[in-house]
Structure formats: C-alpha cells, structure tokens
Design a protein around this motif. Structure first.
Motif, PDB file in Angstrom:
ATOM      1  N   ARG A  47      91.011 108.058 -21.784  1.00  0.00           N
ATOM      2  CA  ARG A  47      92.168 108.970 -21.747  1.00  0.00           C
ATOM      3  C   ARG A  47      93.029 108.806 -20.509  1.00  0.00           C
ATOM      4  O   ARG A  47      93.937 109.609 -20.280  1.00  0.00           O
ATOM      5  N   MET A  48      92.745 107.810 -19.665  1.00  0.00           N
ATOM      6  CA  MET A  48      93.550 107.671 -18.451  1.00  0.00           C
ATOM      7  C   MET A  48      94.367 106.377 -18.475  1.00  0.00           C
ATOM      8  O   MET A  48      93.922 105.369 -19.025  1.00  0.00           O
ATOM      9  N   PRO A  49      95.564 106.407 -17.901  1.00  0.00           N
ATOM     10  CA  PRO A  49      96.344 105.175 -17.844  1.00  0.00           C
ATOM     11  C   PRO A  49      95.705 104.179 -16.877  1.00  0.00           C
ATOM     12  O   PRO A  49      95.163 104.577 -15.843  1.00  0.00           O
ATOM     13  N   HIS A  50      95.722 102.899 -17.240  1.00  0.00           N
ATOM     14  CA  HIS A  50      95.202 101.864 -16.336  1.00  0.00           C
ATOM     15  C   HIS A  50      95.815 100.531 -16.715  1.00  0.00           C
ATOM     16  O   HIS A  50      96.121 100.295 -17.889  1.00  0.00           O
ATOM     17  N   LYS A  51      95.989  99.687 -15.694  1.00  0.00           N
ATOM     18  CA  LYS A  51      96.592  98.369 -15.923  1.00  0.00           C
ATOM     19  C   LYS A  51      95.531  97.287 -16.108  1.00  0.00           C
ATOM     20  O   LYS A  51      95.705  96.365 -16.878  1.00  0.00           O
ATOM     21  N   ASN A  52      94.437  97.412 -15.339  1.00  0.00           N
ATOM     22  CA  ASN A  52      93.359  96.429 -15.492  1.00  0.00           C
ATOM     23  C   ASN A  52      92.583  96.704 -16.777  1.00  0.00           C
ATOM     24  O   ASN A  52      92.451  97.858 -17.189  1.00  0.00           O
ATOM     25  N   ASP A  53      92.052  95.645 -17.364  1.00  0.00           N
ATOM     26  CA  ASP A  53      91.026  95.851 -18.397  1.00  0.00           C
ATOM     27  C   ASP A  53      89.844  96.514 -17.705  1.00  0.00           C
ATOM     28  O   ASP A  53      89.469  96.107 -16.600  1.00  0.00           O
ATOM     29  N   ILE A  54      89.266  97.507 -18.335  1.00  0.00           N
ATOM     30  CA  ILE A  54      88.070  98.131 -17.770  1.00  0.00           C
ATOM     31  C   ILE A  54      86.913  97.887 -18.734  1.00  0.00           C
ATOM     32  O   ILE A  54      86.973  98.286 -19.903  1.00  0.00           O
ATOM     33  N   TYR A  55      85.897  97.199 -18.237  1.00  0.00           N
ATOM     34  CA  TYR A  55      84.670  96.983 -19.015  1.00  0.00           C
ATOM     35  C   TYR A  55      83.617  97.983 -18.546  1.00  0.00           C
ATOM     36  O   TYR A  55      83.357  98.090 -17.341  1.00  0.00           O
ATOM     37  N   LEU A  56      83.018  98.701 -19.467  1.00  0.00           N
ATOM     38  CA  LEU A  56      81.845  99.517 -19.157  1.00  0.00           C
ATOM     39  C   LEU A  56      80.672  98.864 -19.871  1.00  0.00           C
ATOM     40  O   LEU A  56      80.753  98.588 -21.069  1.00  0.00           O
TER      41      LEU A  56
END
Ligand SMILES: [Zn+2]
Length: 295
Positions: free
Chosen positions: A139-148
């Motif tokens: 639900r948050m804006p982000h520019k990087n791909d985020i891997y969990l």
C-alpha cells in the motif's frame, strides 16, 4: 450514463483516491506479533515437515490479495539427514527505478531431537514480521522493486557448518546470481530473532559497512538507538551467502535472547517472550531505511 452522473462518479472517485493518499500506511507491531502467533500455532516447523508445508500455504494465502508477484524457489537440499525438500517464497512488489531491494528472513524452525521447539522468536518472528511488512509495502509508493523473501532451511540439522544451515539463502543467492537479479539488487536486509521483548540488535561486523551505518543512523534519527548495539559483534546468518555474492547486506538479529542467550534453541523460545513493541521498532527502522534507499 448521463454526463451529470458521470461527473458525479468522477468526483467521487477523485475524492476517494485523495483519501487513500492522505493516509500513509503504518507498520503495526501488534499485527506482526499476531502473524507470528499464527505461524507458531502450526507447531514445530522444520524444513521438509508437514507443518512447514501448512505454513507455506498460509503465507501464500496472505500474499494473494496484496497484488504482488509470488514465486517459489523449490529445491532439494543435501543435508546430514539426507535430501530434504525446501522452498523459498518470494513476493515481488514492482517499482519503476530498475533497481531493487530485498528484505529476507527464515520461516523454518530447528529440528531438535527430544525438544518441543516452536521457535516463536527463531523462525516465527521473521515470518510474522515479513507478513506485516508485505501488507504495508503493498500500500505504499516506492520506486525500487521490493522483494520480500521467506527463506527455508536456515537451521542446521545438528551441528552448524558452512554446508549445514543457510540452505535457502545459499540456494537463492546462486539462483539470483545466475538469472541476473543480483545485478539490480542494491541492498538486502535480513531479519532474524527480532521479536524479543528485550530487544538489542547485534552490531554485526560481517554486514556491509555503509548499509549497517545507514540502518544504525536511521534508528538514531528515530530515537530508537537504544535497541541497536554500539559495541561490535559478528554473526553468521542468511545474509552471508549474499555478502559472498557481492550484495550489500545487513543482518538484524537479537542474539541475546534470555539470560546468556539461554532461550535460544530451547523449549523456552515461546510466544510469551515476544513483544509487539520490538516488532514496531524493527518495522519503523526498516521502512525508514527503505525510504532512504529510494534516493
Ligand atoms: Zn535458530
């Protein structure tokens, strides 16, 4: 549809979009603790067990509504007790920068003969933390791909060695090296045993210096540095295969669990030792660090 009705609907849609944007999503330590409790309720969860397979289904079910890409890195690990089927679970939240960051933690528990080991902190806390982080990241804006990444097989079967333990992270580092993912990975943060009510995270000298400094500096800015040790230590954990593959990585681990670490790898690693406030500290610092890594 009349023009007037269309205008009204457009206005309503715009208003609701504004409302969503005006409420920044917050990490909830209480929700992370609750997710941990649900993971621990599956019982002892060693790699290859029936219980960990149920947990895999549970994790996938939590990720499904979040709109991320979920993939599985399945493999057969060669262990001292023979071949064991293992599976890393990867949730990818796409950005636009062409670069990526990863937050990892293990979800297996150590198989300890003769001990009922449910790993509330060791295996449970990282699982629950990542599930709550997934909700926030979705639900948050982000520019990087985020891997969990929920890593399997962190625990050794018997005595820890270079080839016994960190099975999942070693497999994923090799896979990501082969498919080019590592080239875009600017930072990796591993969490392990972060739920202890009495939280002090080890200042790990094996972690990449600039990234460790960034995390510790972020904690200080948030007024949370009392939970981040200043005296140096070192630990071998799931960050090491990525460090060895050239990825900037930091390990956040509280390796002081009970008096003289007496609750570690014992039947006393249970839910009553954990506190929502500790998850909150790590969640706030990790999210603030992710924002810094956007620049
Ligand atoms: Zn362990």
């Amino acid at each position: 549809m009349s023009t007037r009705l269309a205008r009204m609907m457009f206005a309503l849609a715009a208003a609701s979009a504004t409302t969503v944007a005006a409420e920044p999503v917050q990490f909830s330590g209480a929700a992370a603790l609750e997710f941990t409790s649900k993971a621990v309720a599956f019982g002892q969860r060693p790699a290859g067990s029936a219980a960990i397979r149920k947990l895999q289904t549970f994790i996938a079910a939590q990720l499904k509504p979040l709109g991320c890409e979920v993939s599985e890195d399945s493999f057969e690990a060669s262990t001292p007790i023979g071949p064991v089927a293992m599976k890393n679970i990867i949730a990818r939240f796409r950005g636009t920068s062409g670069q990526s960051v990863a937050i990892t933690g293990h979800y297996d528990t150590k198989k300890i003969p003769g001990v009922t080991f449910v790993g509330a902190n060791d295996g449970g806390s990282s699982t629950g933390f990542l599930l709550e982080l997934a909700r926030v990241v979705s639900r948050m804006p982000h520019k990087n791909d985020i891997y969990l990444v929920w890593l399997d097989g962190e625990e050794a079967f018997g005595e820890w060695s270079d080839t016994n333990g960190t099975f999942g992270s070693r497999h994923l580092a090799a896979k990501w090296r082969a498919d080019g993912t590592l080239l875009r990975l600017k930072a990796l943060i591993n969490v392990d045993m972060i739920g202890d009510r009495d939280l002090t995270l080890l200042n790990d000298g094996n972690s990449t210096e600039w990234l460790r400094h960034m995390v510790w500096d972020t904690a200080a800015q948030l007024g949370l540095n009392q939970h981040f040790a200043s005296e140096p230590g070192s630990v071998l954990d799931d960050h090491m295969p990525f460090i060895q593959a050239g990825v900037s990585s930091v390990d956040l681990i509280d390796f002081d669990y009970g008096p003289q670490n007496a609750w570690w790898h014992t039947g006393r690693d249970t839910m009553d030792k954990l506190g929502a406030a500790s998850f909150q500290v790590v969640g706030d610092v990790v999210l603030a660090t992710l924002r810094r890594l956007e620049r």
